[in-house]
Design a protein around this motif. Sequence first.
Motif, PDB file in Angstrom:
ATOM      1  N   LYS A  65      67.482 -34.027  18.720  1.00 57.00           N
ATOM      2  CA  LYS A  65      67.549 -34.019  20.179  1.00 57.00           C
ATOM      3  C   LYS A  65      66.484 -34.939  20.775  1.00 57.00           C
ATOM      4  O   LYS A  65      66.739 -35.634  21.757  1.00 57.00           O
ATOM      5  CB  LYS A  65      67.399 -32.599  20.717  1.00 57.00           C
ATOM      6  CG  LYS A  65      68.656 -31.771  20.536  1.00 57.00           C
ATOM      7  CD  LYS A  65      68.513 -30.403  21.176  1.00 57.00           C
ATOM      8  CE  LYS A  65      69.710 -29.545  20.927  1.00 57.00           C
ATOM      9  NZ  LYS A  65      70.877 -29.887  21.703  1.00 57.00           N
ATOM     10  N   LEU A  66      65.302 -34.961  20.183  1.00 58.55           N
ATOM     11  CA  LEU A  66      64.260 -35.878  20.660  1.00 58.55           C
ATOM     12  C   LEU A  66      64.704 -37.321  20.487  1.00 58.55           C
ATOM     13  O   LEU A  66      64.528 -38.150  21.389  1.00 58.55           O
ATOM     14  CB  LEU A  66      62.939 -35.639  19.913  1.00 58.55           C
ATOM     15  CG  LEU A  66      62.160 -34.405  20.302  1.00 58.55           C
ATOM     16  CD1 LEU A  66      60.970 -34.206  19.352  1.00 58.55           C
ATOM     17  CD2 LEU A  66      61.669 -34.506  21.737  1.00 58.55           C
ATOM     18  N   ARG A  67      65.300 -37.632  19.355  1.00 53.84           N
ATOM     19  CA  ARG A  67      65.787 -39.002  19.115  1.00 53.84           C
ATOM     20  C   ARG A  67      66.917 -39.340  20.081  1.00 53.84           C
ATOM     21  O   ARG A  67      66.971 -40.456  20.610  1.00 53.84           O
ATOM     22  CB  ARG A  67      66.250 -39.157  17.659  1.00 53.84           C
ATOM     23  CG  ARG A  67      66.737 -40.539  17.325  1.00 53.84           C
ATOM     24  CD  ARG A  67      65.657 -41.592  17.521  1.00 53.84           C
ATOM     25  NE  ARG A  67      66.177 -42.903  17.200  1.00 53.84           N
ATOM     26  CZ  ARG A  67      65.822 -44.013  17.806  1.00 53.84           C
ATOM     27  NH1 ARG A  67      64.883 -43.999  18.725  1.00 53.84           N
ATOM     28  NH2 ARG A  67      66.351 -45.170  17.460  1.00 53.84           N
ATOM     29  N   GLU A  68      67.803 -38.380  20.324  1.00 52.10           N
ATOM     30  CA  GLU A  68      68.885 -38.602  21.287  1.00 52.10           C
ATOM     31  C   GLU A  68      68.313 -38.897  22.669  1.00 52.10           C
ATOM     32  O   GLU A  68      68.785 -39.806  23.370  1.00 52.10           O
ATOM     33  CB  GLU A  68      69.800 -37.386  21.357  1.00 52.10           C
ATOM     34  CG  GLU A  68      70.944 -37.561  22.350  1.00 52.10           C
ATOM     35  CD  GLU A  68      71.791 -36.325  22.521  1.00 52.10           C
ATOM     36  OE1 GLU A  68      72.910 -36.463  23.041  1.00 52.10           O
ATOM     37  OE2 GLU A  68      71.351 -35.220  22.141  1.00 52.10           O
ATOM     38  N   ASP A  69      67.278 -38.166  23.080  1.00 53.65           N
ATOM     39  CA  ASP A  69      66.652 -38.403  24.383  1.00 53.65           C
ATOM     40  C   ASP A  69      66.053 -39.804  24.460  1.00 53.65           C
ATOM     41  O   ASP A  69      66.149 -40.473  25.493  1.00 53.65           O
ATOM     42  CB  ASP A  69      65.574 -37.358  24.660  1.00 53.65           C
ATOM     43  CG  ASP A  69      66.141 -35.965  24.903  1.00 53.65           C
ATOM     44  OD1 ASP A  69      67.365 -35.852  25.161  1.00 53.65           O
ATOM     45  OD2 ASP A  69      65.369 -34.998  24.834  1.00 53.65           O
ATOM     46  N   GLN A  81      65.358 -29.541  12.411  1.00 55.31           N
ATOM     47  CA  GLN A  81      66.075 -30.814  12.337  1.00 55.31           C
ATOM     48  C   GLN A  81      66.832 -31.076  13.643  1.00 55.31           C
ATOM     49  O   GLN A  81      66.855 -32.209  14.136  1.00 55.31           O
ATOM     50  CB  GLN A  81      67.033 -30.816  11.152  1.00 55.31           C
ATOM     51  CG  GLN A  81      67.720 -32.142  10.925  1.00 55.31           C
ATOM     52  CD  GLN A  81      68.589 -32.135   9.674  1.00 55.31           C
ATOM     53  OE1 GLN A  81      68.816 -31.101   9.052  1.00 55.31           O
ATOM     54  NE2 GLN A  81      69.084 -33.295   9.303  1.00 55.31           N
ATOM     55  N   ILE A  82      67.428 -30.060  14.206  1.00 55.51           N
ATOM     56  CA  ILE A  82      68.131 -30.208  15.482  1.00 55.51           C
ATOM     57  C   ILE A  82      67.157 -30.650  16.575  1.00 55.51           C
ATOM     58  O   ILE A  82      67.475 -31.525  17.381  1.00 55.51           O
ATOM     59  CB  ILE A  82      68.856 -28.900  15.863  1.00 55.51           C
ATOM     60  CG1 ILE A  82      70.054 -28.676  14.939  1.00 55.51           C
ATOM     61  CG2 ILE A  82      69.311 -28.924  17.329  1.00 55.51           C
ATOM     62  CD1 ILE A  82      70.696 -27.302  15.072  1.00 55.51           C
ATOM     63  N   ARG A  83      65.951 -30.056  16.594  1.00 61.89           N
ATOM     64  CA  ARG A  83      64.944 -30.466  17.586  1.00 61.89           C
ATOM     65  C   ARG A  83      64.591 -31.932  17.428  1.00 61.89           C
ATOM     66  O   ARG A  83      64.487 -32.677  18.412  1.00 61.89           O
ATOM     67  CB  ARG A  83      63.683 -29.598  17.469  1.00 61.89           C
ATOM     68  CG  ARG A  83      63.824 -28.244  18.126  1.00 61.89           C
ATOM     69  CD  ARG A  83      62.486 -27.513  18.216  1.00 61.89           C
ATOM     70  NE  ARG A  83      61.872 -27.259  16.922  1.00 61.89           N
ATOM     71  CZ  ARG A  83      62.153 -26.215  16.146  1.00 61.89           C
ATOM     72  NH1 ARG A  83      63.028 -25.320  16.536  1.00 61.89           N
ATOM     73  NH2 ARG A  83      61.534 -26.042  15.000  1.00 61.89           N
ATOM     74  N   ARG A  84      64.408 -32.383  16.177  1.00 68.51           N
ATOM     75  CA  ARG A  84      64.089 -33.803  15.936  1.00 68.51           C
ATOM     76  C   ARG A  84      65.238 -34.701  16.396  1.00 68.51           C
ATOM     77  O   ARG A  84      65.025 -35.746  17.007  1.00 68.51           O
ATOM     78  CB  ARG A  84      63.785 -34.038  14.457  1.00 68.51           C
ATOM     79  CG  ARG A  84      62.442 -33.495  14.005  1.00 68.51           C
ATOM     80  CD  ARG A  84      62.074 -33.959  12.594  1.00 68.51           C
ATOM     81  NE  ARG A  84      63.034 -33.548  11.586  1.00 68.51           N
ATOM     82  CZ  ARG A  84      62.999 -32.383  10.929  1.00 68.51           C
ATOM     83  NH1 ARG A  84      62.059 -31.507  11.196  1.00 68.51           N
ATOM     84  NH2 ARG A  84      63.901 -32.090  10.019  1.00 68.51           N
TER      85      ARG A  84
END
Length: 96
Positions: free
Chosen positions: A22-26, A17-20
């Motif tokens: 972070k991708l959205r934040e990017d 979930q954190i990876r997802r």
Amino acid sequence: MIQNLYPADELSQVRAQIRRLKLREDELRAGYLSGQLNPVGLDALVEIKMQRRRRFCHDRLPPDILNNPVYWDRSETPAVVVRPKPAQATSTRIRA
């Protein structure tokens, strides 16, 4: 909320979930930096600021200093690594 999971499985899901996120934040960050997104929301305002940082360029040191062990310290820190469990081999034996 994640329920009824082994802690190892929960940690794996939390990290996914954190990876997802972070991708959205990017994606959002790129949109704000390019000026394509409206920086005004109902509860938040996005600002673009320039930050200055100092960076030590160790590659510019002379080799006699860079390779001298007197200037280096070693440390160890624990790391929690999550990996998939190997698939369990199914038994081909038939019980009588």
